[in-house]
Design a protein around this motif. Structure first.
Motif, PDB file in Angstrom:
ATOM      1  N   LEU A  83     -51.103  44.017  16.965  1.00 22.24           N
ATOM      2  CA  LEU A  83     -52.226  44.373  17.836  1.00 22.24           C
ATOM      3  C   LEU A  83     -53.329  45.033  17.037  1.00 22.24           C
ATOM      4  CD1 LEU A  83     -53.216  44.920  20.930  1.00 22.24           C
ATOM      5  CD2 LEU A  83     -52.360  47.223  20.503  1.00 22.24           C
ATOM      6  N   ILE A  84     -54.562  44.713  17.395  1.00 21.80           N
ATOM      7  CA  ILE A  84     -55.727  45.447  16.904  1.00 21.80           C
ATOM      8  C   ILE A  84     -56.490  45.965  18.115  1.00 21.80           C
ATOM      9  CG2 ILE A  84     -58.020  45.180  15.883  1.00 21.80           C
ATOM     10  CD1 ILE A  84     -56.712  43.485  13.695  1.00 21.80           C
ATOM     11  N   ALA A  85     -56.827  47.244  18.095  1.00 25.65           N
ATOM     12  CA  ALA A  85     -57.635  47.859  19.147  1.00 25.65           C
ATOM     13  C   ALA A  85     -58.908  48.389  18.511  1.00 25.65           C
ATOM     14  CB  ALA A  85     -56.875  48.992  19.825  1.00 25.65           C
ATOM     15  N   VAL A  86     -60.062  47.947  19.031  1.00 22.51           N
ATOM     16  CA  VAL A  86     -61.366  48.403  18.543  1.00 22.51           C
ATOM     17  C   VAL A  86     -62.015  49.225  19.639  1.00 22.51           C
ATOM     18  CG1 VAL A  86     -63.569  47.735  17.536  1.00 22.51           C
ATOM     19  CG2 VAL A  86     -61.584  46.242  17.245  1.00 22.51           C
ATOM     20  N   ASN A  87     -62.395  50.453  19.320  1.00 18.13           N
ATOM     21  CA  ASN A  87     -63.084  51.293  20.297  1.00 18.13           C
ATOM     22  C   ASN A  87     -64.573  50.988  20.229  1.00 18.13           C
ATOM     23  OD1 ASN A  87     -63.707  53.266  22.163  1.00 18.13           O
ATOM     24  ND2 ASN A  87     -63.662  54.936  20.670  1.00 18.13           N
ATOM     25  N   ILE A  88     -65.149  50.457  21.314  1.00 17.15           N
ATOM     26  CA  ILE A  88     -66.551  50.051  21.256  1.00 17.15           C
ATOM     27  C   ILE A  88     -67.517  51.118  21.761  1.00 17.15           C
ATOM     28  CG2 ILE A  88     -65.931  47.608  21.415  1.00 17.15           C
ATOM     29  CD1 ILE A  88     -67.011  47.685  24.326  1.00 17.15           C
ATOM     30  N   VAL A  89     -67.004  52.135  22.464  1.00 18.54           N
ATOM     31  CA  VAL A  89     -67.898  53.175  22.967  1.00 18.54           C
ATOM     32  C   VAL A  89     -67.091  54.434  23.255  1.00 18.54           C
ATOM     33  CG1 VAL A  89     -67.675  52.535  25.407  1.00 18.54           C
ATOM     34  CG2 VAL A  89     -69.762  53.655  24.639  1.00 18.54           C
ATOM     35  N   GLY A  90     -67.728  55.596  23.159  1.00 17.71           N
ATOM     36  CA  GLY A  90     -67.034  56.845  23.443  1.00 17.71           C
ATOM     37  C   GLY A  90     -66.086  57.246  22.327  1.00 17.71           C
ATOM     38  N   ALA A  91     -65.273  58.242  22.616  1.00 15.74           N
ATOM     39  CA  ALA A  91     -64.247  58.693  21.674  1.00 15.74           C
ATOM     40  C   ALA A  91     -62.909  58.676  22.392  1.00 15.74           C
ATOM     41  CB  ALA A  91     -64.559  60.096  21.162  1.00 15.74           C
ATOM     42  N   GLY A  92     -61.865  58.335  21.675  1.00 16.66           N
ATOM     43  CA  GLY A  92     -60.562  58.253  22.312  1.00 16.66           C
ATOM     44  C   GLY A  92     -59.441  58.226  21.302  1.00 16.66           C
ATOM     45  N   THR A  93     -58.229  58.101  21.832  1.00 17.63           N
ATOM     46  CA  THR A  93     -57.036  58.141  21.000  1.00 17.63           C
ATOM     47  C   THR A  93     -56.106  56.999  21.375  1.00 17.63           C
ATOM     48  OG1 THR A  93     -57.155  60.556  20.841  1.00 17.63           O
ATOM     49  CG2 THR A  93     -55.062  59.529  20.266  1.00 17.63           C
ATOM     50  N   VAL A  94     -55.630  56.284  20.360  1.00 14.40           N
ATOM     51  CA  VAL A  94     -54.527  55.343  20.532  1.00 14.40           C
ATOM     52  C   VAL A  94     -53.294  56.000  19.939  1.00 14.40           C
ATOM     53  CG1 VAL A  94     -53.600  53.078  19.934  1.00 14.40           C
ATOM     54  CG2 VAL A  94     -56.030  53.322  20.421  1.00 14.40           C
ATOM     55  N   THR A  95     -52.256  56.142  20.749  1.00 12.52           N
ATOM     56  CA  THR A  95     -51.014  56.757  20.283  1.00 12.52           C
ATOM     57  C   THR A  95     -49.944  55.686  20.174  1.00 12.52           C
ATOM     58  OG1 THR A  95     -51.584  58.860  21.337  1.00 12.52           O
ATOM     59  CG2 THR A  95     -49.274  58.523  20.748  1.00 12.52           C
ATOM     60  N   ALA A  96     -49.317  55.589  18.996  1.00 10.62           N
ATOM     61  CA  ALA A  96     -48.307  54.574  18.725  1.00 10.62           C
ATOM     62  C   ALA A  96     -47.023  55.251  18.285  1.00 10.62           C
ATOM     63  CB  ALA A  96     -48.798  53.607  17.651  1.00 10.62           C
ATOM     64  N   ASP A  97     -45.992  55.141  19.111  1.00 10.95           N
ATOM     65  CA  ASP A  97     -44.692  55.775  18.836  1.00 10.95           C
ATOM     66  C   ASP A  97     -44.869  57.243  18.462  1.00 10.95           C
ATOM     67  OD1 ASP A  97     -43.335  53.479  19.459  1.00 10.95           O
ATOM     68  OD2 ASP A  97     -43.106  52.814  17.382  1.00 10.95           O
ATOM     69  N   GLY A  98     -45.697  57.943  19.220  1.00  6.13           N
ATOM     70  CA  GLY A  98     -45.900  59.375  19.042  1.00  6.13           C
ATOM     71  C   GLY A  98     -46.941  59.762  18.029  1.00  6.13           C
ATOM     72  N   LEU A  99     -47.475  58.803  17.274  1.00  8.76           N
ATOM     73  CA  LEU A  99     -48.478  59.110  16.248  1.00  8.76           C
ATOM     74  C   LEU A  99     -49.873  58.835  16.808  1.00  8.76           C
ATOM     75  CD1 LEU A  99     -49.131  59.910  13.316  1.00  8.76           C
ATOM     76  CD2 LEU A  99     -48.958  57.478  12.709  1.00  8.76           C
TER      77      LEU A  99
END
Length: 283
Positions: A83-99
């Protein structure tokens, strides 16, 4: 499984002869993707082009999980996928297995096959993040990694005279993050420039998807598709995506400058492995 946070649909593969006979509504039904970013929802489109999944996640005041869907046929979404996730606006967090991977606008994260738990969160509910999601089947585990926009390989191309002055940001390339088959990058058109990927090309060895964004509400991009001698167009609004089969050109011109994320999956990850189309071949 209760998938109250997730919706999905499927798109079947279309051959060039069938596409050539389609009108506007049929073209949009088969190739155009809208509604990617809905508050509090993960919206996914499972395509039969290299089994690519194109989607969006828009967390607001709650964390959104990435849930498995029926077409993946697995307990967890990434059991047999990357998977690839691109954040296009704002600020946020992707959490993967606790990281946690904290992301500003235009940062992306790659998550390798076997990642069990993935979730999305926004730093500010008043300015929620929008994560553009791209997933393809994987055959090997590669390390997950955050790639900030400043770390991408940048190429400045085109000219104002040709209305295609642009900056290309290659997130995934041969000397960078390793993936099984996902290749993703972003192109930013300079003010006064509107054309992308012209002269155009095709690459039968891999499909492609475009997400157009950074468009004003009343601006549009005319996305060109079809075989070189049988072209069609689809009118695109801000934050809408379009699918491009391997047999199709993929080019566009906007009523203003814009940005777009291009993503590919298939048999080849070499950027230069394309079949160029001369302008006098287009019809």
């Amino acid at each position: 499984m209760d998938q109250k946070h997730t919706e999905f649909s499927a798109r079947f593969a279309i051959d060039p002869i069938a596409a050539a006979a389609m009108g506007t509504d049929e073209l949009r039904h088969n190739f155009h993707i809208e509604g990617l970013f809905q508050p509090g929802l993960v919206s996914l489109t499972y395509t039969h082009y290299d089994r690519m999944i194109v989607g969006g996640a828009m967390p607001v005041d709650k964390v959104l999980p990435l849930e498995a869907i029926k077409p993946t046929g697995t307990k967890a979404f990434l059991d047999r996928r990357e998977l690839i996730a691109v954040n296009i606006v704002g600020a946020g967090t992707v959490t993967a297995d606790g990281l946690p991977y904290e992301m500003a606008a235009r940062d992306m994260v790659y998550l390798g096959m076997g990642t069990e738990q993935v979730s999305f969160a926004s730093a500010d509910p008043e300015k929620p993040a929008k994560f553009y999601l791209l997933s393809a089947p994987a055959h090997q585990v590669y390390p997950s990694q955050l790639i900030r926009i400043g770390d991408a390989r940048r190429l400045d191309l085109g000219s104002q005279a040709a209305s295609n002055e642009r900056s290309i940001f290659q997130f995934i390339h041969a000397d960078g993050v390793k993936t099984c088959q996902l290749v993703v990058g972003m192109t930013q058109l300079a003010p006064g420039s509107v054309w992308n990927t012209m002269p155009c090309h095709v690459h039968d060895r891999r499909m492609e998807a475009y997400l157009y964004f950074d468009l004003a509400e009343d601006a549009r991009v005319f996305h060109f598709m079809g075989e070189p001698d049988e072209t069609r167009h689809i009118v695109m609004r801000n934050e809408e995506a379009v699918l491009s089969p391997g047999w199709s050109i993929h080019s566009g011109a906007g009523t203003s400058n814009y940005a777009f994320i291009w993503a590919m999956a298939g048999d080849n990850v070499d950027y230069t492995d394309v079949d160029p189309v001369a302008l006098d071949q287009l019809r």
